[in-house]
Write a protein that holds these residues in place. Structure first.
Motif, mmCIF file in Angstrom:
data_model
loop_
_atom_site.group_PDB
_atom_site.id
_atom_site.type_symbol
_atom_site.label_atom_id
_atom_site.label_comp_id
_atom_site.label_asym_id
_atom_site.label_seq_id
_atom_site.Cartn_x
_atom_site.Cartn_y
_atom_site.Cartn_z
ATOM 1 N N ASP A 269 4.763 -77.684 -43.396
ATOM 2 C CA ASP A 269 4.667 -77.019 -44.729
ATOM 3 C C ASP A 269 3.123 -76.637 -45.111
ATOM 4 N N TYR A 270 2.953 -75.364 -45.544
ATOM 5 C CA TYR A 270 1.861 -75.091 -46.096
ATOM 6 C C TYR A 270 1.712 -75.879 -47.409
ATOM 7 N N LEU A 271 0.528 -76.687 -47.732
ATOM 8 C CA LEU A 271 0.437 -77.384 -48.910
ATOM 9 C C LEU A 271 -0.374 -76.968 -49.960
ATOM 10 N N ARG A 272 -1.024 -75.827 -49.704
ATOM 11 C CA ARG A 272 -2.103 -75.198 -50.686
ATOM 12 C C ARG A 272 -1.252 -74.088 -51.611
ATOM 13 N N ASP A 273 -1.571 -73.974 -52.669
ATOM 14 C CA ASP A 273 -0.803 -72.814 -53.624
ATOM 15 C C ASP A 273 -1.957 -71.551 -53.364
ATOM 16 N N GLY A 274 -1.103 -70.404 -53.702
ATOM 17 C CA GLY A 274 -1.950 -69.206 -53.764
ATOM 18 C C GLY A 274 -1.788 -68.318 -52.678
ATOM 19 N N TYR A 275 -0.992 -68.586 -51.702
ATOM 20 C CA TYR A 275 -0.512 -67.815 -50.495
ATOM 21 C C TYR A 275 0.622 -66.551 -50.744
ATOM 22 N N PRO A 276 0.691 -65.304 -50.321
ATOM 23 C CA PRO A 276 1.721 -64.644 -50.619
ATOM 24 C C PRO A 276 3.151 -65.482 -50.057
ATOM 25 N N GLN A 277 4.064 -65.075 -51.084
ATOM 26 C CA GLN A 277 5.571 -65.904 -50.942
ATOM 27 C C GLN A 277 6.018 -65.801 -49.333
ATOM 28 N N ARG A 278 5.750 -64.786 -48.472
ATOM 29 C CA ARG A 278 6.397 -64.984 -47.312
ATOM 30 C C ARG A 278 5.869 -65.704 -46.415
ATOM 31 N N TYR A 279 4.927 -66.020 -46.604
ATOM 32 C CA TYR A 279 4.247 -67.278 -45.769
ATOM 33 C C TYR A 279 5.062 -68.538 -46.185
ATOM 34 N N TYR A 280 5.338 -68.891 -47.261
ATOM 35 C CA TYR A 280 6.108 -70.118 -47.715
ATOM 36 C C TYR A 280 7.366 -70.043 -47.102
ATOM 37 N N ASP A 281 8.045 -68.680 -47.102
ATOM 38 C CA ASP A 281 9.341 -68.742 -46.723
ATOM 39 C C ASP A 281 9.696 -69.247 -45.417
ATOM 40 N N GLN A 282 8.428 -68.967 -44.500
ATOM 41 C CA GLN A 282 8.643 -69.201 -43.251
ATOM 42 C C GLN A 282 8.862 -70.758 -42.717
ATOM 43 N N MET A 283 8.374 -71.465 -43.845
ATOM 44 C CA MET A 283 8.428 -73.016 -43.873
ATOM 45 C C MET A 283 9.780 -73.712 -44.530
ATOM 46 N N THR A 284 9.779 -75.061 -44.428
ATOM 47 C CA THR A 284 10.844 -75.775 -44.715
ATOM 48 C C THR A 284 11.112 -76.325 -46.134
ATOM 49 N N ALA A 285 9.903 -76.020 -47.050
ATOM 50 C CA ALA A 285 9.975 -76.686 -48.386
ATOM 51 C C ALA A 285 10.632 -75.768 -49.469
ATOM 52 N N ALA A 286 11.835 -75.073 -49.136
ATOM 53 C CA ALA A 286 12.302 -74.205 -50.239
ATOM 54 C C ALA A 286 11.346 -73.097 -50.704
ATOM 55 N N GLY A 287 10.350 -72.872 -49.825
ATOM 56 C CA GLY A 287 9.357 -71.694 -50.249
ATOM 57 C C GLY A 287 8.505 -72.336 -51.451
ATOM 58 N N ASP A 288 8.245 -73.555 -51.505
ATOM 59 C CA ASP A 288 7.527 -74.048 -52.528
ATOM 60 C C ASP A 288 6.465 -75.159 -52.421
#
Length: 524
Positions: A276-295
């Motif tokens: 997972d990406y653990l830090r805030d502030g990235y464009p949403q598409r990067y979180y969507d690639q990971m496992t934690a429901a984009g959050d």
């Protein structure tokens, strides 16, 4: 020795290659240190017998080419875990890298040939040892450095004792390598002159030093749980398996035993431990690639639930550098999280792996089809160097990520000394020889600095190493398991911890200058 010596003398190039190969067997996993000592001494004799400086340089270079090719054979395995280049290319990459690394023993050999041909055996041995010390120090930083497998590693004892590496606090790694070169040289001189009694006496002393029990050690107070999830390299970057990987590491982490819930403990996860990406502030598409429901907030929250009240986690993670709405770079990081899922500290890896975490000479090599050996197209960016994370009740943590731990003198902040060093790693692409060599070099850092080292790896070998270099507990290769215990105490700062690599360089100067002065006085 007469016939053997004549055979070697008649085939200097082949003999140099054989010496290089045999010297590499002194490293883990083989650890044939007596053969390695004889091989390094034989190499010295070959160089000193060279008729010209060009011949001396060539013999040193051939020795180094064979030596580093065998010692670094694990690099070839890395090519089996990427799809952009053929796996067989790895078997060409290892000798290609060794073409460069061989320059350093060649320099040491040339220096010894230049100044040592007219000196006595003792003075020449000291000269050779000093030159070898300087050459390894140069190898550790020139062109960003490649410090893997210093010769002194052959003096590291079995898991329960430090061996002659117990001298590291007063010498440093590169001077210990010089000592190995000196002893190997003198052993071959004694063999050549058939001085069996001194040869036997030195051999016995070496054996006693290598297997002498470690002195008693104390116990610390901070509890830890160290995790090895056994996530194989071929699965590590597969999004379809991210949730299963998290579930595995979470199940290994939960408190065990009555009354342990809420107890203060440090939890240690490996490099690549969090998908997972653990830090805030990235464009949403990067979180969507990971496992934690984009959050990322949810990702941190569920990790906090896993480690439980009283826990603080140190885990490998990836952070992004966002420029103009896109990822311009990444950081190989360790993030500290508390039980509430709050980030309480972090560290960015400083010594990055060429062609692994960034493509060296990208402007030249990328048009030719070269890529990094790990997933992703953007390069990792380096951090500022050793830092100490003050975790309050959970101690002062020094962090060295994976490959960083091999750089002698560059693993602890000298102005802000930690209580222990955390060394998360992913050794899954290191083959069979890489993990035991990596662990051995972590043990060297523990002895040198007088600090315990805790290694959490994805596939092994994970270990808890005390400040004497003794492996107190470990998890072998390809096992999913955990280690629970109390972090061993740190020692007072060693000579090396205070002086760094000025200490081995000082020994090198003494050896070289002393050999030349002693020879001049004898002639005068």
């Amino acid at each position: 020795m007469g016939r053997i010596g004549n055979w070697f003398a008649a085939r200097p190039k082949l003999s140099a290659a054989l010496c290089g190969l045999v010297a590499a067997t002194g490293f883990p996993p083989l650890q044939l240190w007596p053969l390695a000592l004889i091989a390094i001494g034989g190499f010295a004799m070959l160089v000193l017998a060279a008729p010209t400086w060009r011949a001396a340089l060539l013999r040193g270079w051939i020795f180094g080419l064979a030596h580093f090719t065998l010692a670094n054979n694990w690099i070839a395995t890395a090519f089996t875990y990427q799809s952009e280049m053929p796996a067989w290319l790895g078997w060409f990459a290892v000798p290609l890298v060794s073409l460069y690394l061989a320059v350093y023993p060649a320099i040491a050999g040339l220096f010894a040939w230049w100044l040592g041909r007219r000196l006595g055996a003792g003075a020449t041995a000291c000269l050779f040892a000093g030159a070898w010390t300087v050459s390894e120090w140069l190898r550790s930083w020139v062109f960003t450095g490649y410090a893997w497998d210093p010769l002194g590693l052959i003096f590291l004892g079995p898991f329960d004792r430090p061996g002659l590496a117990a001298l590291l606090p007063w010498m440093g790694t590169y001077a210990l390598s010089g000592l190995a070169a000196l002893i190997g040289f003198l052993l071959v001189v004694l063999l050549r002159e058939r001085r069996w009694m001194p040869f036997g006496a030195v051999s016995i002393l070496l054996a006693v030093g290598m297997y002498w029990p470690a002195p008693p050690a104390g116990q610390g107070t901070l509890r830890y749980t160290l995790i090895q999830p056994d996530i194989r390299q071929q699965d590590l970057d597969n999004p379809a398996k991210f949730e299963e990987q998290f579930a595995r590491i979470a199940s290994l982490t939960a408190p065990r035993g009555p009354g342990l819930e809420g107890e203060r403990r440090l939890v240690l996860w490996p490099e690549s431990g969090v998908p997972d990406y653990l830090r805030d502030g990235y464009p949403q598409r990067y979180y969507d690639q990971m496992t934690a429901a984009g959050d990322p907030a949810y990702a941190r929250w569920r990790i906090g639930r896993v480690i439980g009240e009283g826990g603080v986690l140190l885990t490998g993670a990836v952070d992004l550098e966002i420029v103009d709405g896109r990822a311009a770079g990444a950081r190989n990081a360790v993030t500290a999280l508390d039980a509430r899922g709050q980030i309480v500290g972090g560290y960015d890896k400083a010594h990055l792996v060429p062609f692994g975490e960034y493509l060296a000479l990208r402007w030249l090599l990328e048009p030719l089809g070269a890529t990094r050996l790990v997933a992703g197209t953007i390069d990792f960016w380096p951090g500022p160097g050793p830092r100490t994370l003050d975790l309050g009740e959970w101690g002062r943590a020094g962090v060295q990520i994976c490959y960083e731990i091999v750089f002698s003198g560059q693993v602890a902040d000298r102005g802000d000394r930690p209580d222990y060093i955390f060394n998360p790693s992913n050794d899954g692409w290191f083959g069979a020889w890489g993990p035991p060599q990596h662990l051995a070099q972590a043990r060297m850092r523990a002895i040198e600095e007088g600090l315990p080292v805790l290694r959490s790896t994805t596939t092994g070998i994970s270990a808890v190493i005390d400040a004497r270099g003794v492996v107190r507990q470990h998890i072998g290769m390809h096992r999913a398991d955990r280690i629970d215990g109390v972090i061993p105490p740190a020692y007072a700062p060693t000579w090396f911890a205070q002086l760094g690599n000025w200490l081995p360089l000082g020994w090198a100067v003494l050896l070289i200058a002393g050999s030349l002065v002693a020879t001049r006085l004898r002639r005068g």
